[in-house]
Design a protein around this motif. Structure first.
Motif, PDB file in Angstrom:
ATOM      1  N   HIS A   1       0.833  -1.197   0.000  1.00 26.97           N
ATOM      2  CA  HIS A   1       0.000   0.000   0.000  1.00 26.97           C
ATOM      3  C   HIS A   1       0.867   1.245   0.000  1.00 26.97           C
ATOM      4  CE1 HIS A   1      -0.378   1.178   4.575  1.00 26.97           C
ATOM      5  NE2 HIS A   1       0.858   0.920   4.248  1.00 26.97           N
ATOM      6  N   GLU A   2       0.220   2.346  -0.320  1.00 25.47           N
ATOM      7  CA  GLU A   2       0.853   3.656  -0.293  1.00 25.47           C
ATOM      8  C   GLU A   2       0.045   4.565   0.619  1.00 25.47           C
ATOM      9  OE1 GLU A   2       2.588   3.191  -4.856  1.00 25.47           O
ATOM     10  OE2 GLU A   2       1.153   4.811  -4.411  1.00 25.47           O
ATOM     11  N   ILE A   3       0.717   5.164   1.578  1.00 24.35           N
ATOM     12  CA  ILE A   3       0.076   6.166   2.426  1.00 24.35           C
ATOM     13  C   ILE A   3       0.191   7.501   1.703  1.00 24.35           C
ATOM     14  CG2 ILE A   3       0.197   7.390   4.619  1.00 24.35           C
ATOM     15  CD1 ILE A   3      -0.845   4.614   4.940  1.00 24.35           C
TER      16      ILE A   3
ATOM     17  N   TRP B   1      -7.945  -1.655  -1.889  1.00 30.89           N
ATOM     18  CA  TRP B   1      -8.670  -0.878  -0.895  1.00 30.89           C
ATOM     19  C   TRP B   1      -8.256   0.589  -0.913  1.00 30.89           C
ATOM     20  CZ3 TRP B   1      -4.783  -4.337   0.690  1.00 30.89           C
ATOM     21  CH2 TRP B   1      -3.660  -3.751   1.290  1.00 30.89           C
ATOM     22  N   VAL B   2      -9.192   1.429  -0.487  1.00 31.75           N
ATOM     23  CA  VAL B   2      -8.934   2.841  -0.205  1.00 31.75           C
ATOM     24  C   VAL B   2      -9.513   3.090   1.174  1.00 31.75           C
ATOM     25  CG1 VAL B   2      -9.320   5.226  -0.870  1.00 31.75           C
ATOM     26  CG2 VAL B   2      -9.082   3.473  -2.641  1.00 31.75           C
ATOM     27  N   PHE B   3      -8.631   3.218   2.177  1.00 26.45           N
ATOM     28  CA  PHE B   3      -9.072   3.373   3.563  1.00 26.45           C
ATOM     29  C   PHE B   3      -8.612   4.729   4.093  1.00 26.45           C
ATOM     30  CE2 PHE B   3      -9.282  -1.418   4.856  1.00 26.45           C
ATOM     31  CZ  PHE B   3     -10.302  -1.592   3.950  1.00 26.45           C
ATOM     32  N   PRO B   4      -9.535   5.597   4.487  1.00 30.31           N
ATOM     33  CA  PRO B   4      -9.168   6.911   5.033  1.00 30.31           C
ATOM     34  C   PRO B   4      -8.443   6.791   6.372  1.00 30.31           C
ATOM     35  CG  PRO B   4     -11.452   6.882   4.288  1.00 30.31           C
ATOM     36  CD  PRO B   4     -10.986   5.465   4.320  1.00 30.31           C
ATOM     37  N   HIS B   5      -7.454   7.651   6.571  1.00 34.03           N
ATOM     38  CA  HIS B   5      -6.718   7.741   7.838  1.00 34.03           C
ATOM     39  C   HIS B   5      -6.674   9.196   8.297  1.00 34.03           C
ATOM     40  CE1 HIS B   5      -4.131   3.791   7.552  1.00 34.03           C
ATOM     41  NE2 HIS B   5      -5.430   3.572   7.485  1.00 34.03           N
ATOM     42  N   GLY B   6      -7.814   9.843   8.297  1.00 32.06           N
ATOM     43  CA  GLY B   6      -7.824  11.244   8.687  1.00 32.06           C
ATOM     44  C   GLY B   6      -7.194  12.108   7.614  1.00 32.06           C
ATOM     45  N   ALA B   7      -6.074  12.750   7.926  1.00 33.05           N
ATOM     46  CA  ALA B   7      -5.382  13.599   6.948  1.00 33.05           C
ATOM     47  C   ALA B   7      -4.661  12.776   5.894  1.00 33.05           C
ATOM     48  CB  ALA B   7      -4.382  14.500   7.662  1.00 33.05           C
ATOM     49  N   GLN B   8      -4.609  11.475   6.084  1.00 34.10           N
ATOM     50  CA  GLN B   8      -3.959  10.583   5.134  1.00 34.10           C
ATOM     51  C   GLN B   8      -4.928   9.488   4.703  1.00 34.10           C
ATOM     52  OE1 GLN B   8      -0.494   9.145   7.227  1.00 34.10           O
ATOM     53  NE2 GLN B   8       0.443  11.182   7.377  1.00 34.10           N
ATOM     54  N   ALA B   9      -4.479   8.647   3.784  1.00 33.58           N
ATOM     55  CA  ALA B   9      -5.274   7.497   3.362  1.00 33.58           C
ATOM     56  C   ALA B   9      -4.329   6.373   2.971  1.00 33.58           C
ATOM     57  CB  ALA B   9      -6.189   7.852   2.189  1.00 33.58           C
ATOM     58  N   SER B  10      -4.800   5.147   3.175  1.00 36.49           N
ATOM     59  CA  SER B  10      -4.071   3.958   2.743  1.00 36.49           C
ATOM     60  C   SER B  10      -4.726   3.439   1.467  1.00 36.49           C
ATOM     61  CB  SER B  10      -4.121   2.883   3.837  1.00 36.49           C
ATOM     62  OG  SER B  10      -3.756   1.608   3.320  1.00 36.49           O
ATOM     63  N   VAL B  11      -3.923   3.329   0.406  1.00 42.50           N
ATOM     64  CA  VAL B  11      -4.407   2.807  -0.873  1.00 42.50           C
ATOM     65  C   VAL B  11      -3.522   1.628  -1.242  1.00 42.50           C
ATOM     66  CG1 VAL B  11      -4.969   3.317  -3.268  1.00 42.50           C
ATOM     67  CG2 VAL B  11      -5.060   5.139  -1.553  1.00 42.50           C
ATOM     68  N   GLY B  12      -4.109   0.435  -1.385  1.00 44.23           N
ATOM     69  CA  GLY B  12      -3.270  -0.719  -1.651  1.00 44.23           C
ATOM     70  C   GLY B  12      -4.038  -1.918  -2.146  1.00 44.23           C
ATOM     71  N   MET B  13      -3.331  -3.041  -2.233  1.00 41.57           N
ATOM     72  CA  MET B  13      -3.917  -4.278  -2.734  1.00 41.57           C
ATOM     73  C   MET B  13      -3.071  -5.448  -2.243  1.00 41.57           C
ATOM     74  SD  MET B  13      -1.410  -5.153  -5.075  1.00 41.57           S
ATOM     75  CE  MET B  13      -2.193  -6.322  -6.207  1.00 41.57           C
TER      76      MET B  13
ATOM     77  N   ARG C   1       5.682   4.145   1.168  1.00 37.43           N
ATOM     78  CA  ARG C   1       5.269   2.905   0.502  1.00 37.43           C
ATOM     79  C   ARG C   1       5.731   1.720   1.343  1.00 37.43           C
ATOM     80  NH1 ARG C   1       7.161   6.379  -3.564  1.00 37.43           N
ATOM     81  NH2 ARG C   1       5.658   6.763  -5.254  1.00 37.43           N
ATOM     82  N   GLU C   2       4.863   0.706   1.481  1.00 34.80           N
ATOM     83  CA  GLU C   2       5.187  -0.440   2.329  1.00 34.80           C
ATOM     84  C   GLU C   2       4.633  -1.714   1.720  1.00 34.80           C
ATOM     85  OE1 GLU C   2       4.542   2.576   6.088  1.00 34.80           O
ATOM     86  OE2 GLU C   2       3.009   1.092   5.541  1.00 34.80           O
ATOM     87  N   GLY C   3       5.352  -2.808   1.924  1.00 39.18           N
ATOM     88  CA  GLY C   3       4.895  -4.114   1.463  1.00 39.18           C
ATOM     89  C   GLY C   3       5.287  -5.191   2.451  1.00 39.18           C
ATOM     90  N   ALA C   4       4.461  -6.243   2.545  1.00 38.59           N
ATOM     91  CA  ALA C   4       4.747  -7.339   3.475  1.00 38.59           C
ATOM     92  C   ALA C   4       3.811  -8.498   3.176  1.00 38.59           C
ATOM     93  CB  ALA C   4       4.580  -6.901   4.933  1.00 38.59           C
ATOM     94  N   PRO C   5       4.181  -9.720   3.599  1.00 38.80           N
ATOM     95  CA  PRO C   5       3.291 -10.871   3.411  1.00 38.80           C
ATOM     96  C   PRO C   5       2.178 -10.898   4.448  1.00 38.80           C
ATOM     97  CG  PRO C   5       5.305 -11.561   4.506  1.00 38.80           C
ATOM     98  CD  PRO C   5       5.488 -10.101   4.162  1.00 38.80           C
TER      99      PRO C   5
END
Length: 393
Positions: free
Chosen positions: A171-173, A203-215, A245-249
């Motif tokens: 995902h990308e914050i 997904w597109v998940f709001p985090h207040g002033a930020q958002a997490s967008v990933g798959m 940007r972050e990735g993990a299993p």
């Protein structure tokens, strides 16, 4: 000092285990690498907030609607009645849990786990200190391995610990925009589209002033960054600044055994406890940490190593059925875009909406509505056997 327990891994599972054991008066060491932020949508249900006493200050958003989006762009908005889904930022949430464990009495150590050695006095956890890069030793009676989906503790200590199946999450914050026609800071979007993920979802998940967008995906060869870029474009978020940007299993199923029968038990992602279909992990990780601590405490008090096996038994007693239902749903609907289209159509159903979110909020299947379960079962059969049109709503 010889510790009663050394917890390897300071995510939600390990921090919870360390805090619970410290509260019980045990000498606990919490070993964590620090600096790693797990890619995660950050959703936590009300039951987690209550069970683990999470303060409002940790919630960066309160989600009141979930939008399910099909491969053809059709969507259904599901209101979250009588509550909300809390959102946390793992960068701050995990450290909050570690700091709380330390305030309770756990001793924090920062470094990388290397191995476990044993002699007549019990196990010794060997790690590389982050500051000095020197090898150091933590003598202990028991070890709790909570070091993630690719757990080095599990790989070294447990049969099958290196072969657990998983999906790769990325995902990308981003800096979140103001509400637009495609983005709502009070709504989570879940995208079931093979162009984004051939076997999971975006997904597109709001985090207040930020958002997490990933798959996420378990399919080799999928370009995670390209898929996420396409998701951002479709959501109208391509022009937003990228913060990290972050990735993990993410593991796909619980291991068949969590303890070695002597002096070690696994917890959280290391034990494979992530919900199928949704990929939800924070709640189950913290429950995994709690049952690991409970089993460890029992083994320390009774002197019976076999008590460590009660961690898995306690977890499965409460959550096995939910995991089985979610696995069946993933196997049935995630295999093709035609099936995903039908799944989103099924989400229009009021029975599905109410039972799904009641189960999510409370972490148990709703048994008080047998006729609703029957109706959902019949509708599932109708969709999977194509007795209803694909665009049924």
């Amino acid at each position: 000092m010889t510790y009663d327990a050394v917890v390897v891994g300071g995510g939600p599972s390990g921090a919870t285990a360390a805090e619970d054991l410290a509260r019980a008066g045990k000498r606990v060491a919490l070993l964590d690498r620090v600096g790693r932020i797990k890619p995660c949508g950050g959703a936590i249900p009300p039951r987690l907030i209550v069970d683990f006493d999470i303060p409002d200050s940790q919630l960066v958003a309160r989600i009141t609607t979930a939008r399910m989006i099909s491969p053809t762009g059709r969507h259904v908005d599901i209101p979250i009645e009588n509550g909300f889904v809390g959102m946390v930022d793992r960068e701050h949430f995990d450290e909050f849990l570690r700091a709380r464990a330390a305030r309770t009495g756990a001793h924090r150590h920062t470094g990388t786990f290397l191995r476990i050695e044993r002699d007549g006095d019990g196990p010794r956890v060997i790690y590389r200190d982050r500051a000095t890069q020197e090898e150091r030793t933590l003598a202990t009676r028991l070890v709790i391995g909570a070091d993630g989906a690719r757990s080095e503790v599990a790989r070294q200590e447990m049969p099958g610990g290196s072969t657990i199946p998983y999906v790769i999450a990325y995902h990308e914050i981003i800096s979140a925009p103001a509400p637009t026609g495609t983005y709502d800071p009070d709504r989570c979007d879940v995208v079931y589209d093979g162009r984004i993920s051939p076997d999971f979802y975006g997904w597109v998940f709001p985090h207040g002033a930020q958002a997490s967008v990933g798959m996420g995906t378990a399919v080799n060869g999928v370009n995670l960054k390209t898929a996420t870029a396409a998701l951002r474009e479709a959501a109208g978020l391509a022009g937003c600044d990228t913060i990290r940007r972050e990735g993990a299993p993410i593991p796909l199923r619980p291991l068949d055994r969590w303890d070695n029968g002597h002096d070690l038990v696994l917890a959280g992602d290391a034990a494979g406890v992530v919900a199928p279909s949704s990929g939800e992990g924070i709640y189950y990780a913290m429950v995994g940490g709690r049952v690991a601590a409970t089993a460890a405490l029992s083994a320390l008090v009774t002197g019976r190593p076999r008590d460590l096996s009660t961690a898995r038994k306690m977890f499965m007693k409460e959550h096995k059925t939910v995991f089985k239902v979610l696995r069946s749903m993933q196997d049935a609907y995630y295999k093709s875009d035609e099936r995903r289209e039908r799944f989103v159509s099924l989400c229009h159903d009021v029975d599905v909406q109410k039972l799904t979110f009641e189960a999510y909020m409370n972490k148990k299947l709703v048994t008080a509505r047998p006729m609703a379960h029957l109706r959902i079962g019949l509708k599932n059969i109708a969709h999977l056997t194509r007795l209803v049109p694909e665009a049924y709503t």
